[in-house]
Design a protein around this motif. Structure first.
Motif, PDB file in Angstrom:
ATOM      1  N   SER A  15      -2.235   3.270  -1.414  1.00 36.31           N
ATOM      2  CA  SER A  15      -1.078   3.645  -2.236  1.00 36.31           C
ATOM      3  C   SER A  15      -1.155   3.244  -3.701  1.00 36.31           C
ATOM      4  CB  SER A  15       0.191   3.025  -1.647  1.00 36.31           C
ATOM      5  OG  SER A  15       0.464   3.585  -0.400  1.00 36.31           O
ATOM      6  N   TRP A  23       8.322   9.513 -15.246  1.00 40.06           N
ATOM      7  CA  TRP A  23       7.530  10.034 -14.135  1.00 40.06           C
ATOM      8  C   TRP A  23       8.018  11.417 -13.744  1.00 40.06           C
ATOM      9  CZ3 TRP A  23       3.255   7.506 -13.007  1.00 40.06           C
ATOM     10  CH2 TRP A  23       3.182   6.147 -13.290  1.00 40.06           C
ATOM     11  N   ALA A  26       4.762  -9.942  -9.178  1.00 40.12           N
ATOM     12  CA  ALA A  26       5.187  -8.669  -9.782  1.00 40.12           C
ATOM     13  C   ALA A  26       5.088  -7.545  -8.748  1.00 40.12           C
ATOM     14  CB  ALA A  26       4.331  -8.356 -10.999  1.00 40.12           C
ATOM     15  N   ILE A  27       4.051  -7.598  -7.910  1.00 42.89           N
ATOM     16  CA  ILE A  27       3.885  -6.567  -6.879  1.00 42.89           C
ATOM     17  C   ILE A  27       5.059  -6.619  -5.908  1.00 42.89           C
ATOM     18  CG2 ILE A  27       2.513  -5.965  -4.830  1.00 42.89           C
ATOM     19  CD1 ILE A  27       0.007  -6.635  -6.521  1.00 42.89           C
ATOM     20  N   TRP A  29      -0.991 -10.910  -9.898  1.00 42.67           N
ATOM     21  CA  TRP A  29       0.113  -9.944  -9.911  1.00 42.67           C
ATOM     22  C   TRP A  29       0.974 -10.008  -8.653  1.00 42.67           C
ATOM     23  CZ3 TRP A  29       1.402  -7.612 -14.282  1.00 42.67           C
ATOM     24  CH2 TRP A  29       0.434  -7.537 -15.283  1.00 42.67           C
ATOM     25  N   MET A  86       7.273   0.972  -7.560  1.00 45.37           N
ATOM     26  CA  MET A  86       5.851   1.223  -7.375  1.00 45.37           C
ATOM     27  C   MET A  86       5.596   1.396  -5.885  1.00 45.37           C
ATOM     28  SD  MET A  86       3.786   1.358 -10.013  1.00 45.37           S
ATOM     29  CE  MET A  86       4.412   1.646 -11.676  1.00 45.37           C
ATOM     30  N   PRO A  87       4.743   2.331  -5.436  1.00 42.37           N
ATOM     31  CA  PRO A  87       4.193   3.379  -6.278  1.00 42.37           C
ATOM     32  C   PRO A  87       5.309   4.291  -6.761  1.00 42.37           C
ATOM     33  CG  PRO A  87       3.854   3.914  -3.969  1.00 42.37           C
ATOM     34  CD  PRO A  87       4.436   2.547  -4.006  1.00 42.37           C
ATOM     35  N   LEU A  94       5.571   3.585   0.434  1.00 40.78           N
ATOM     36  CA  LEU A  94       5.358   2.533   1.426  1.00 40.78           C
ATOM     37  C   LEU A  94       6.480   2.537   2.467  1.00 40.78           C
ATOM     38  CD1 LEU A  94       4.405  -0.475  -0.900  1.00 40.78           C
ATOM     39  CD2 LEU A  94       2.904   1.231   0.123  1.00 40.78           C
ATOM     40  N   ALA A 108      -3.150   3.060 -14.772  1.00 41.37           N
ATOM     41  CA  ALA A 108      -2.375   1.821 -14.891  1.00 41.37           C
ATOM     42  C   ALA A 108      -3.145   0.795 -15.718  1.00 41.37           C
ATOM     43  CB  ALA A 108      -2.069   1.270 -13.509  1.00 41.37           C
ATOM     44  N   PRO A 109      -2.426  -0.063 -16.448  1.00 44.00           N
ATOM     45  CA  PRO A 109      -3.092  -1.044 -17.319  1.00 44.00           C
ATOM     46  C   PRO A 109      -3.787  -2.184 -16.580  1.00 44.00           C
ATOM     47  CG  PRO A 109      -0.687  -1.121 -17.573  1.00 44.00           C
ATOM     48  CD  PRO A 109      -0.977  -0.029 -16.615  1.00 44.00           C
ATOM     49  N   MET A 110      -3.514  -2.364 -15.280  1.00 42.38           N
ATOM     50  CA  MET A 110      -4.208  -3.448 -14.560  1.00 42.38           C
ATOM     51  C   MET A 110      -4.847  -2.899 -13.285  1.00 42.38           C
ATOM     52  SD  MET A 110      -0.878  -3.188 -13.957  1.00 42.38           S
ATOM     53  CE  MET A 110       0.058  -4.164 -15.112  1.00 42.38           C
ATOM     54  N   HIS A 120       0.276   9.994 -19.243  1.00 37.22           N
ATOM     55  CA  HIS A 120       1.311   9.701 -18.256  1.00 37.22           C
ATOM     56  C   HIS A 120       1.632  10.960 -17.483  1.00 37.22           C
ATOM     57  CE1 HIS A 120       4.721   7.397 -16.718  1.00 37.22           C
ATOM     58  NE2 HIS A 120       4.133   6.373 -17.260  1.00 37.22           N
ATOM     59  N   LEU A 132      -3.065  -1.475  -0.545  1.00 35.71           N
ATOM     60  CA  LEU A 132      -3.392  -1.206  -1.952  1.00 35.71           C
ATOM     61  C   LEU A 132      -4.374  -0.033  -2.057  1.00 35.71           C
ATOM     62  CD1 LEU A 132      -3.826  -4.829  -3.384  1.00 35.71           C
ATOM     63  CD2 LEU A 132      -1.739  -3.463  -3.215  1.00 35.71           C
ATOM     64  N   LYS A 142       8.106  -5.135  -7.661  1.00 39.78           N
ATOM     65  CA  LYS A 142       8.039  -3.691  -7.933  1.00 39.78           C
ATOM     66  C   LYS A 142       8.125  -2.854  -6.646  1.00 39.78           C
ATOM     67  CE  LYS A 142       7.664  -3.345 -12.341  1.00 39.78           C
ATOM     68  NZ  LYS A 142       8.482  -2.485 -13.190  1.00 39.78           N
ATOM     69  N   VAL A 143       7.501  -3.347  -5.566  1.00 36.37           N
ATOM     70  CA  VAL A 143       7.555  -2.545  -4.334  1.00 36.37           C
ATOM     71  C   VAL A 143       8.916  -2.689  -3.656  1.00 36.37           C
ATOM     72  CG1 VAL A 143       5.053  -2.537  -3.967  1.00 36.37           C
ATOM     73  CG2 VAL A 143       6.447  -4.270  -2.820  1.00 36.37           C
ATOM     74  N   CYS A 175      -4.414   4.694  -9.140  1.00 34.40           N
ATOM     75  CA  CYS A 175      -3.975   4.454 -10.522  1.00 34.40           C
ATOM     76  C   CYS A 175      -4.442   3.092 -11.020  1.00 34.40           C
ATOM     77  CB  CYS A 175      -2.455   4.480 -10.613  1.00 34.40           C
ATOM     78  SG  CYS A 175      -1.734   6.049 -10.160  1.00 34.40           S
TER      79      CYS A 175
HETATM   80  C1  HEC Z   1       0.736   7.189 -10.048  1.00 35.76           C
HETATM   81  C2  HEC Z   1       0.099   6.006 -10.536  1.00 35.76           C
HETATM   82  C3  HEC Z   1       0.459   4.661  -9.957  1.00 35.76           C
HETATM   83  C4  HEC Z   1       0.473   4.280  -8.635  1.00 35.76           C
HETATM   84  C5  HEC Z   1       0.157   5.134  -7.412  1.00 35.76           C
HETATM   85  C6  HEC Z   1       0.852   2.898  -8.623  1.00 35.76           C
HETATM   86  N1  HEC Z   1       1.049   2.443  -9.897  1.00 35.76           N
HETATM   87 FE1  HEC Z   1       1.651   0.574 -10.430  1.00 35.76          FE
HETATM   88  N2  HEC Z   1       1.659   1.140 -12.402  1.00 35.76           N
HETATM   89  C7  HEC Z   1       1.290   2.375 -12.883  1.00 35.76           C
HETATM   90  C8  HEC Z   1       1.428   2.390 -14.336  1.00 35.76           C
HETATM   91  C9  HEC Z   1       1.102   3.554 -15.250  1.00 35.76           C
HETATM   92  C10 HEC Z   1       1.896   1.113 -14.701  1.00 35.76           C
HETATM   93  C11 HEC Z   1       2.225   0.597 -16.107  1.00 35.76           C
HETATM   94  C12 HEC Z   1       3.335   1.304 -16.771  1.00 35.76           C
HETATM   95  C13 HEC Z   1       4.590   1.326 -15.963  1.00 35.76           C
HETATM   96  O1  HEC Z   1       5.022   0.256 -15.478  1.00 35.76           O
HETATM   97  O2  HEC Z   1       5.132   2.417 -15.785  1.00 35.76           O
HETATM   98  C14 HEC Z   1       2.039   0.361 -13.454  1.00 35.76           C
HETATM   99  C15 HEC Z   1       2.492  -0.944 -13.415  1.00 35.76           C
HETATM  100  C16 HEC Z   1       2.523  -1.727 -12.257  1.00 35.76           C
HETATM  101  C17 HEC Z   1       2.879  -3.124 -12.221  1.00 35.76           C
HETATM  102  C18 HEC Z   1       3.159  -3.990 -13.413  1.00 35.76           C
HETATM  103  C19 HEC Z   1       4.556  -4.129 -13.722  1.00 35.76           C
HETATM  104  C20 HEC Z   1       4.715  -5.150 -14.813  1.00 35.76           C
HETATM  105  O3  HEC Z   1       5.338  -6.160 -14.533  1.00 35.76           O
HETATM  106  O4  HEC Z   1       4.187  -4.926 -15.908  1.00 35.76           O
HETATM  107  C21 HEC Z   1       2.798  -3.527 -10.928  1.00 35.76           C
HETATM  108  C22 HEC Z   1       3.057  -4.918 -10.375  1.00 35.76           C
HETATM  109  C23 HEC Z   1       2.412  -2.365 -10.138  1.00 35.76           C
HETATM  110  N3  HEC Z   1       2.255  -1.292 -10.979  1.00 35.76           N
HETATM  111  C24 HEC Z   1       2.226  -2.374  -8.771  1.00 35.76           C
HETATM  112  C25 HEC Z   1       1.836  -1.272  -8.037  1.00 35.76           C
HETATM  113  C26 HEC Z   1       1.627  -1.300  -6.617  1.00 35.76           C
HETATM  114  C27 HEC Z   1       1.752  -2.544  -5.737  1.00 35.76           C
HETATM  115  C28 HEC Z   1       1.295  -0.031  -6.236  1.00 35.76           C
HETATM  116  C29 HEC Z   1       1.026   0.473  -4.840  1.00 35.76           C
HETATM  117  C30 HEC Z   1       1.899   0.030  -3.788  1.00 35.76           C
HETATM  118  C31 HEC Z   1       1.279   0.788  -7.434  1.00 35.76           C
HETATM  119  N4  HEC Z   1       1.606  -0.006  -8.505  1.00 35.76           N
HETATM  120  C32 HEC Z   1       0.985   2.133  -7.457  1.00 35.76           C
HETATM  121  C33 HEC Z   1       0.861   3.448 -12.134  1.00 35.76           C
HETATM  122  C34 HEC Z   1       0.808   3.486 -10.749  1.00 35.76           C
END
Ligand code: HEC
Length: 454
Positions: A53, A367, A80-81, A77, A90-91, A110, A64-66, A201, A50, A84-85, A57
Motif C-alpha cells: 500500500s 489528491w 507519523a505512520i 517514521w 495515508m495511503p 488499509l 513521496a519525499p521519504m 502530484h 508497506l 497518518k494511517v 510512492c
Molecule cells: C499515492 C502515493 C502515496 C501512497 C500510496 C502513500 N503515500 Fe504517504 N505520502 C505521499 C506523499 C506525496 C507525501 C508527502 C506530501 C503529503 O503529505 O501529501 C506522503 C507523506 C507521508 C507521510 C509523512 C507525513 C508527514 O508527517 O510529513 C507519512 C507518515 C506517510 N506518507 C505514510 C504513508 C503510509 C504508511 C502509506 C501506506 C500505508 C503511504 N504513506 C502511502 C504519497 C503516498
C-alpha cells in the motif's frame, strides 16, 4: 458412601477443569485487544503492508519525499505512520467505507486490522523482528514502459521547472496533437518524465476539439463542458502508481484531426530543483474499425450557485444530472476546490428508489483520485435515473487547504474559487444490451454495502 464421594470428586474435578479452560480462553481472547502486549514486528507484519500500500510512492524517484523500503528507512517514521494511517490520510484514498459500493480497481486502502497492526507496532517501540521473516522485496516496473502497449502517438507537455522549495503550482499547458485524421481511441496513458515523478502530484489531460455530430451510441455533447469550455472533455488522469486506461472492447472515443491536449498539472517542490515534461500516449483502434459505444467522462451534478460564507463549515450544496439513456458507470471522482470537504453521489431511479453509490468523506484538494469500479459492480442505471451529487465545503481556518477563511467564496475556475460536481466515466447502453447486462447480474451478490475485511 465411598462411591458417592468418588463420583462427587470426579464431578468437582471436571468443573475445575472446565472453569480453568474457560478462564484461559477468556485471557487469550483479551490479550490481542491489549495493544503493546502483542509482539508485532517489522519483518513479519509491517513490511508486507508497506509493500502493498505504500512503497509505490514511498521509494526513491517516486512521489513521496521519504522512502519506506527498509527498516532503517521506516523506523524514524513509525509515529507519523501510525497517525497518518489512523486518520486515513495515508495511503491517499478517501472513500467512506461504510456506505455504497466497496469494490474498486487498484484499491491501496488499509483494513481496520492493518491499521491496528501498524499502530501496535509503533506503540511497542517499532521492533525489527527476525530478518528471516522479511518477504522478498517488491519489484517495481521499469518506468520507461507504457502499460497500454506500443502507443501510436505520444504528446509531450511543456517543460516545467519545479524549484527546490516554495509553494505548490497548479496550471495548464495546451499542446497540439498534430493528428491529421480522425481516429478512435482504444487506450490512453499519462506519465511524468523519468526522475520527475516525485514532483508531479497529479496530471489531468483534456481533449480540446469540436465534438461534431453523434456517430456512436451515446456520443453526444457532454453535460456542461469541462472547465475552460473544452468540448472534447476529460481525457485521462494521472497520479502516481496509475497505469493506463484501456477502454473495454467495442467502446472508444473519437480524437479528431487537429485536436489539442490540455495538460492540467499540479507540481509539488521536494527539496531539489526538478525538470518535468509529462507525456500522454494514445493508442488507436485500427483505421477501419469503429467501436459501437462512446465512453465519455462527464461533469455530473454541477452546482454553480455556490455560496460559501467566510468562517462557515459543513456548507451543503446539491446538484442533479438526469441520465438521458441507460447508463453503465465505470468511475467516480469528486471535483471540489480548496474548501471542499466531502461529497456523496446517489442514484434516484425513475420509480423513486434511492441508492447510495459512494461518498468521499475526507476530501483532500491535493489528491485528484479517480475511483474506478470493479467491472461487476459498475452501476447499471436505467434511462431517466437522476444522479444526485451532494457536496460539503469548509470555509473555516480548520481546513488546512483554505487560503483565506475571511473571504466569501463562490463558483469559479481558479483554485481559490470553488466548484461542486463529480467527474463520472460512463457508457450509454441500448435497451437490449442494458437488459442483458442487468440479467447477467441477477443472482450474483455483487452489491455489497459494507467493505469486506481483508
Ligand atoms: C499515492 C502515493 C502515496 C501512497 C500510496 C502513500 N503515500 Fe504517504 N505520502 C505521499 C506523499 C506525496 C507525501 C508527502 C506530501 C503529503 O503529505 O501529501 C506522503 C507523506 C507521508 C507521510 C509523512 C507525513 C508527514 O508527517 O510529513 C507519512 C507518515 C506517510 N506518507 C505514510 C504513508 C503510509 C504508511 C502509506 C501506506 C500505508 C503511504 N504513506 C502511502 C504519497 C503516498
Amino acid at each position: 458412601m465411598r462411591r458417592i464421594t468418588r463420583a462427587l470428586a470426579t464431578v468437582l474435578t471436571a468443573f475445575a477443569l472446565v472453569a480453568a479452560a474457560l478462564l484461559t480462553q477468556a485471557i487469550a481472547a483479551q490479550a490481542p485487544a491489549k495493544q503493546g502486549t502483542r509482539q508485532v514486528t517489522f519483518t513479519k507484519e509491517v513490511a508486507p503492508i508497506l509493500q502493498r500500500s505504500c512503497q509505490n510512492c514511498h521509494r526513491p524517484d517516486s512521489m513521496a519525499p521519504m522512502s519506506f523500503l527498509t527498516y532503517e528507512d521506516v523506523r524514524p517514521w513509525a509515529r507519523a505512520i501510525k497517525q497518518k494511517v489512523a486518520a486515513r490520510e495515508m495511503p491517499p484514498w478517501f472513500i467512506d467505507r461504510t456506505v455504497g459500493i466497496s469494490k474498486f480497481k487498484d484499491d491501496p486502502s488499509l483494513s481496520d486490522q492493518e491499521i491496528e497492526t501498524l499502530a501496535a507496532w509503533a506503540d511497542a517501540g517499532a521492533v525489527r523482528g527476525n530478518p528471516a521473516d522479511l518477504p522478498p522485496p517488491r519489484q517495481f516496473e521499469n518506468s520507461d514502459i507504457w502499460h497500454i502497449g506500443k502507443p501510436d502517438l505520444v504528446i509531450k507537455s511543456a517543460q516545467h521547472t519545479v524549484p527546490s522549495t516554495g509553494s505548490d503550482w497548479w496550471g495548464d499547458y495546451v499542446v497540439e496533437t498534430g493528428l491529421t485524421e480522425d481516429r478512435y481511441l482504444k487506450a490512453v496513458e499519462t506519465k511524468p518524465a523519468a526522475g520527475a515523478k516525485k514532483v508531479v502530484h497529479h496530471a489531468v489531460t483534456f481533449l480540446l476539439q469540436d465534438e461534431g455530430e453523434p456517430d456512436l451510441i451515446g456520443r453526444g455533447p457532454t453535460q456542461g463542458a469541462g472547465a475552460g469550455g473544452d468540448a472534447g472533455g476529460f481525457l485521462n488522469e494521472y497520479a502516481v502508481g496509475k497505469n493506463g486506461d484501456v477502454f473495454p472492447e467495442g467502446t472508444g472515443r473519437l480524437v479528431k484531426a487537429g485536436a489539442k491536449i490540455r495538460f492540467n498539472m499540479h507540481y509539488h517542490p521536494v527539496g531539489e530543483e526538478t525538470v518535468d515534461q509529462t507525456e500522454v500516449a494514445l493508442r488507436f483502434y485500427p483505421k477501419d474499425y469503429k467501436p459501437k459505444y462512446y465512453i465519455q467522462a462527464s461533469h455530473t451534478g454541477d452546482f454553480d450557485d455556490l455560496d460559501l460564507p467566510a468562517g462557515m463549515d459543513n456548507i451543503r450544496s446539491d446538484g442533479y444530472t438526469r441520465l438521458a439513456q441507460n447508463t453503465r458507470i465505470t468511475s467516480f471522482q469528486p471535483h471540489l476546490h480548496n474548501r471542499g470537504k466531502a461529497q456523496c453521489m446517489e442514484a434516484i431511479y425513475p420509480n423513486g428508489k434511492v441508492e447510495q453509490l459512494n461518498c468521499v468523506n475526507n476530501y483532500k484538494f491535493g489528491w485528484h483520485i479517480v475511483y474506478n469500479y470493479v467491472d461487476d459492480v459498475q452501476p447499471l442505471l436505467p434511462a431517466g435515473t437522476m444522479l444526485h451529487v451532494i457536496s460539503w465545503h469548509n470555509n473555516t481556518a480548520s481546513n488546512r487547504y483554505n487560503p483565506d477563511p475571511r473571504n466569501w467564496v463562490g463558483f469559479g475556475q481558479r483554485s481559490i474559487d470553488d466548484m461542486s460536481f463529480a467527474w463520472v466515466n460512463y457508457i450509454w447502453l441500448t435497451d437490449e444490451d442494458f437488459k442483458a447486462q442487468v440479467e447477467e447480474r441477477k443472482g450474483k451478490d455483487v452489491r455489497q454495502t459494507t467493505q469486506p475485511q481483508r
